[in-house]
Design an enzyme around this catalytic site. Structure first.
Site, PDB file in Angstrom:
ATOM      1  N   ARG A  14      -7.146  60.324  41.095  1.00 37.08           N
ATOM      2  CA  ARG A  14      -8.502  60.384  40.534  1.00 37.08           C
ATOM      3  C   ARG A  14      -9.210  59.025  40.490  1.00 37.08           C
ATOM      4  O   ARG A  14     -10.407  58.959  40.238  1.00 37.08           O
ATOM      5  CB  ARG A  14      -8.471  61.018  39.142  1.00 37.08           C
ATOM      6  CG  ARG A  14      -8.389  62.550  39.212  1.00 37.08           C
ATOM      7  CD  ARG A  14      -8.700  63.154  37.875  1.00 37.08           C
ATOM      8  NE  ARG A  14      -7.560  63.110  36.975  1.00 37.08           N
ATOM      9  CZ  ARG A  14      -7.670  63.106  35.643  1.00 37.08           C
ATOM     10  NH1 ARG A  14      -8.866  63.128  35.077  1.00 37.08           N
ATOM     11  NH2 ARG A  14      -6.596  63.081  34.891  1.00 37.08           N
TER      12      ARG A  14
ATOM     13  N   GLU B 229       5.430  71.544  28.611  1.00 42.39           N
ATOM     14  CA  GLU B 229       4.295  71.085  29.414  1.00 42.39           C
ATOM     15  C   GLU B 229       3.186  72.127  29.376  1.00 42.39           C
ATOM     16  O   GLU B 229       3.451  73.338  29.336  1.00 42.39           O
ATOM     17  CB  GLU B 229       4.749  70.827  30.857  1.00 42.39           C
ATOM     18  CG  GLU B 229       5.672  69.628  30.981  1.00 42.39           C
ATOM     19  CD  GLU B 229       5.083  68.367  30.356  1.00 42.39           C
ATOM     20  OE1 GLU B 229       3.973  67.979  30.755  1.00 42.39           O
ATOM     21  OE2 GLU B 229       5.719  67.801  29.452  1.00 42.39           O
TER      22      GLU B 229
ATOM     23  N   ASN C 198      -6.792  57.392  34.169  1.00 36.61           N
ATOM     24  CA  ASN C 198      -6.684  58.245  35.347  1.00 36.61           C
ATOM     25  C   ASN C 198      -7.909  58.190  36.239  1.00 36.61           C
ATOM     26  O   ASN C 198      -7.863  58.614  37.379  1.00 36.61           O
ATOM     27  CB  ASN C 198      -6.451  59.700  34.928  1.00 36.61           C
ATOM     28  CG  ASN C 198      -5.130  59.848  34.209  1.00 36.61           C
ATOM     29  OD1 ASN C 198      -4.074  59.610  34.783  1.00 36.61           O
ATOM     30  ND2 ASN C 198      -5.176  60.188  32.932  1.00 36.61           N
TER      31      ASN C 198
ATOM     32  N   ASN D 231     -28.487   7.632  34.256  1.00 32.31           N
ATOM     33  CA  ASN D 231     -29.501   8.675  34.395  1.00 32.31           C
ATOM     34  C   ASN D 231     -29.594   9.039  35.869  1.00 32.31           C
ATOM     35  O   ASN D 231     -29.882   8.180  36.702  1.00 32.31           O
ATOM     36  CB  ASN D 231     -30.844   8.163  33.863  1.00 32.31           C
ATOM     37  CG  ASN D 231     -31.752   9.345  33.564  1.00 32.31           C
ATOM     38  OD1 ASN D 231     -31.886  10.245  34.398  1.00 32.31           O
ATOM     39  ND2 ASN D 231     -32.349   9.357  32.394  1.00 32.31           N
TER      40      ASN D 231
HETATM   41  C1  UD1 Z   1       3.534  63.489  31.088  1.00 27.12           C
HETATM   42  C2  UD1 Z   1       4.417  64.298  30.169  1.00 27.12           C
HETATM   43  C3  UD1 Z   1       3.550  65.026  29.134  1.00 27.12           C
HETATM   44  C4  UD1 Z   1       2.712  64.017  28.362  1.00 27.12           C
HETATM   45  C5  UD1 Z   1       1.909  63.170  29.321  1.00 27.12           C
HETATM   46  C6  UD1 Z   1       1.217  62.061  28.581  1.00 27.12           C
HETATM   47  C7  UD1 Z   1       6.276  64.939  31.560  1.00 27.12           C
HETATM   48  C8  UD1 Z   1       6.906  66.007  32.354  1.00 27.12           C
HETATM   49  N1  UD1 Z   1       5.157  65.246  30.940  1.00 27.12           N
HETATM   50  O1  UD1 Z   1       2.669  64.362  31.757  1.00 27.12           O
HETATM   51  O2  UD1 Z   1       4.376  65.721  28.248  1.00 27.12           O
HETATM   52  O3  UD1 Z   1       1.857  64.707  27.462  1.00 27.12           O
HETATM   53  O4  UD1 Z   1       2.773  62.565  30.302  1.00 27.12           O
HETATM   54  O5  UD1 Z   1       0.349  61.396  29.452  1.00 27.12           O
HETATM   55  O6  UD1 Z   1       6.801  63.849  31.474  1.00 27.12           O
HETATM   56  N2  UD1 Z   1       5.204  59.204  37.323  1.00 27.12           N
HETATM   57  C9  UD1 Z   1       6.125  58.654  38.158  1.00 27.12           C
HETATM   58  N3  UD1 Z   1       6.802  59.459  39.009  1.00 27.12           N
HETATM   59  C10 UD1 Z   1       6.592  60.793  39.056  1.00 27.12           C
HETATM   60  C11 UD1 Z   1       5.630  61.357  38.193  1.00 27.12           C
HETATM   61  C12 UD1 Z   1       4.958  60.536  37.332  1.00 27.12           C
HETATM   62  O7  UD1 Z   1       6.344  57.440  38.148  1.00 27.12           O
HETATM   63  O8  UD1 Z   1       7.259  61.453  39.861  1.00 27.12           O
HETATM   64  C13 UD1 Z   1       4.496  58.311  36.393  1.00 27.12           C
HETATM   65  C14 UD1 Z   1       3.009  58.304  36.606  1.00 27.12           C
HETATM   66  O9  UD1 Z   1       2.637  57.260  37.503  1.00 27.12           O
HETATM   67  C15 UD1 Z   1       2.494  58.032  35.219  1.00 27.12           C
HETATM   68  C16 UD1 Z   1       3.533  58.676  34.321  1.00 27.12           C
HETATM   69  O10 UD1 Z   1       4.689  58.820  35.101  1.00 27.12           O
HETATM   70  O11 UD1 Z   1       2.466  56.657  34.930  1.00 27.12           O
HETATM   71  C17 UD1 Z   1       3.083  60.005  33.759  1.00 27.12           C
HETATM   72  O12 UD1 Z   1       2.803  60.872  34.827  1.00 27.12           O
HETATM   73  P1  UD1 Z   1       1.639  61.948  34.745  1.00 27.12           P
HETATM   74  O13 UD1 Z   1       1.686  62.778  35.964  1.00 27.12           O
HETATM   75  O14 UD1 Z   1       0.383  61.268  34.367  1.00 27.12           O
HETATM   76  O15 UD1 Z   1       2.064  62.767  33.460  1.00 27.12           O
HETATM   77  P2  UD1 Z   1       2.457  64.292  33.334  1.00 27.12           P
HETATM   78  O16 UD1 Z   1       3.746  64.543  34.018  1.00 27.12           O
HETATM   79  O17 UD1 Z   1       1.293  65.121  33.672  1.00 27.12           O
END
Ligand code: UD1
Ligand code: CA
Length: 488
Positions: free
Chosen positions: A31, A177, A250, A404
């Site tokens: 995003r 989730e 994001n 100056n």
């Molecule tokens: C996650 C949590 C959710 C919480 C939310 C808060 C899980 C399954 N869910 O959501 O409960 O409310 O964060 O923001 O953990 N990332 C990786 N590798 C991956 C996936 C993600 O490094 O394979 C990193 C992303 O870059 C980010 C963070 O993990 O910094 C969170 O990932 P994101 O996809 O934003 O969170 P959700 O999984 O949707």
């Protein structure tokens, strides 16, 4: 890759257990719609990830492990040599390719996690988490429990919900989730922030049990809560009121919103110390601004790097000031641009700068120096009371006391290959529109006549003039317009 974040030894934590910080930073950040990996976007002049790493270093973590994936090379290169003023942590990078979820991300860190100690899981895109909050969470963990950081969100769509047992404040049973949640669970407003603290040993056993049989087909880190409950471990949830600390970035809109939140907090802190800001909403500090007593800052000023303002300093509207020390009583008039970069800029006591002045690296101005509009100073020292008030350039110059320096005059410091110095001794008066071709020395008390281009040094006390003699043609008739009248 292993690197030491800095040099002082890390004291043990309150409970005596070392802390291993794990920062998730592998996600794509779709995003943001940017080529730059999300965690390298800047908030208050620093990469999002650098904010999180800085907070980790202040906890005196034993290690900081950054999980990279999307743009891994760029992310690792950007923060590999990052340093911080306090603490000492081993810096590890581990790669997560492909990205199969947050649980899968943390699994990649297992090989670098010792068995003793507490793992503190953070997000690389949540920059404003406070050190104190993390210390509280580590205390909750106490080397035995799973401690979750939660927040109450009126619109919790998209987040993992904290599911508690029967009867209100009962213990945490699971994190569900959003996409996997029932309608009843979606009505819950307490959400998981993405931050947790857990003993390394337990984390490792629970990570090994993760499965991806959920709606998204991902390995959810959040599933470890159910394992903890099943194993009879205590799950603590610390619900904080301050959303800004746990807000992630994001999109460009969220980045701008967090920037404003950060700047507002910083402005309030400065005002609490007595700094007078014309408008706290129109100040941007991208670095460290230190202010002595009775500093006044007008609207729309930007401070970058390290800027120190002495007692009673006044900064006019629309100034951009980077890496500079401004001594007591100096006044920086509106629209002045100061950038010290690596060499720094020094402005002496009671100096008057601007409006529309430009001070570049190595400008070192003594007390009561005046630099006026459209004057540029670079790598030059001006002694006490020297003045360059209008439309001038001083580069690679050493300027004595009370000199100056006239309007429109310049030091020609560059011969196309090398830079040379101009020395203007005490009490010299350089007239308007002069060119001083360096290397050159204008002797003490000398005067340079207006419009002169000097290529040779001048003795003390001399008047030096280089220009054609003035001519007078008396009773000279100005050309007349040729008559356009038609001749019949
Ligand atoms: C996650 C949590 C959710 C919480 C939310 C808060 C899980 C399954 N869910 O959501 O409960 O409310 O964060 O923001 O953990 N990332 C990786 N590798 C991956 C996936 C993600 O490094 O394979 C990193 C992303 O870059 C980010 C963070 O993990 O910094 C969170 O990932 P994101 O996809 O934003 O969170 P959700 O999984 O949707
Ligand atoms: Ca001339």
């Amino acid at each position: 890759m292993t690197d030491s974040i800095n040099n002082t030894p890390h004291p043990p934590t309150a409970g005596g257990l070392p802390i291993d910080v794990v920062i998730m930073a592998a996600g794509k950040g779709t995003r943001m719609k940017s080529r730059l990996p999300k965690v390298l976007h800047r908030l208050a002049g620093r990469a999002l990830l650098a904010h999180v790493m800085g907070t980790a270093a202040r906890l005196n973590a034993r290690s900081v492990t950054v999980i990279t994936g999307h743009g891994a090379t760029e992310v690792e290169a950007a923060v590999a040599h990052w340093d911080c003023a306090t603490g000492q942590s081993i810096l590890n990078f581990v790669r997560q390719e492909p990205q199969l979820g947050t649980g899968h991300a943390v699994q990649q860190a297992v090989p670098v996690l010792p068995d003793d100690g507490i793992a503190l899981v953070l997000n690389g895109d949540v920059p404003l988490i406070a050190e104190g909050t993390l210390r509280d969470l580590i205390d909750d963990c106490a080397g035995r429990h799973l401690a979750l950081l939660t927040v109450d969100m009126p619109d919790p769509a998209g987040y993992g919900r904290i599911v508690r047992g029967e009867g209100g404040g009962a213990g945490v049973q699971a994190i569900v989730e959003h996409k996997d949640a029932t309608l009843a669970q979606r009505a819950l407003t307490e959400i998981y922030t993405g931050v947790l603290a857990v003993p390394n040993v337990q984390l490792k056993t629970w990570l090994a049990r993760l499965r991806n049989d959920n709606v998204q087909g991902e390995f959810y880190l959040t599933d470890i809560v159910e394992f903890a409950v099943a194993d009879g471990a205590t799950v603590q949830a610390r619900c904080i009121a301050d959303r800004v600390q746990v807000d992630g970035v994001n999109s460009p809109v969220q980045l701008a919103e967090l920037e404003r939140a950060f700047q507002r907090r910083n402005a309030l802190q400065l005002m609490a110390q007595g700094v007078r800001l014309a408008d706290p909403a129109r100040l941007d500090v991208r670095g460290t601004l230190t202010c002595a007593q009775d500093v006044d800052i007008d609207v729309n000023c930007v401070f970058e790097g390290q800027v120190d303002l002495g007692e009673g300093v006044r900064i006019g509207a629309n100034c951009v000031i980077a890496n500079a020390r401004i001594a007591a009583g100096a006044v920086i008039h509106p629209f002045t641009h100061i950038d010290g970069e690596k060499l720094g800029v020094q402005v002496g006591e009671g100096a008057l700068i601007g409006p529309f002045a430009r001070l570049r690296p190595g400008a070192n101005l003594g007390a009561e120096v005046h630099i006026g509009n459209f004057v540029e100073v670079k790598n030059s020292t001006l002694a006490k009371g020297a003045k360059a008030n209008h439309l001038a350039y001083l580069g690679d110059a050493t300027v004595g006391e009370r000199v100056n320096y006239g309007a429109g005059s310049i030091t020609a410091n560059y011969d196309g290959a090398n830079k040379h110095r101009t020395v203007i001794e005490d009490d010299v008066h350089v007239g308007s529109n002069c060119v001083l071709v360096a290397p050159i020395t204008i002797g003490q008390g000398g005067t340079v006549g207006a419009g002169s281009t000097l290529t040779k040094s001048t003795p003390a006390g001399a008047l030096s003039i280089e220009r054609a003699k003035q001519l007078q043609l008396t009773n000279w008739a100005r050309p007349q317009k040729v008559s356009q009248k038609k001749v019949d």
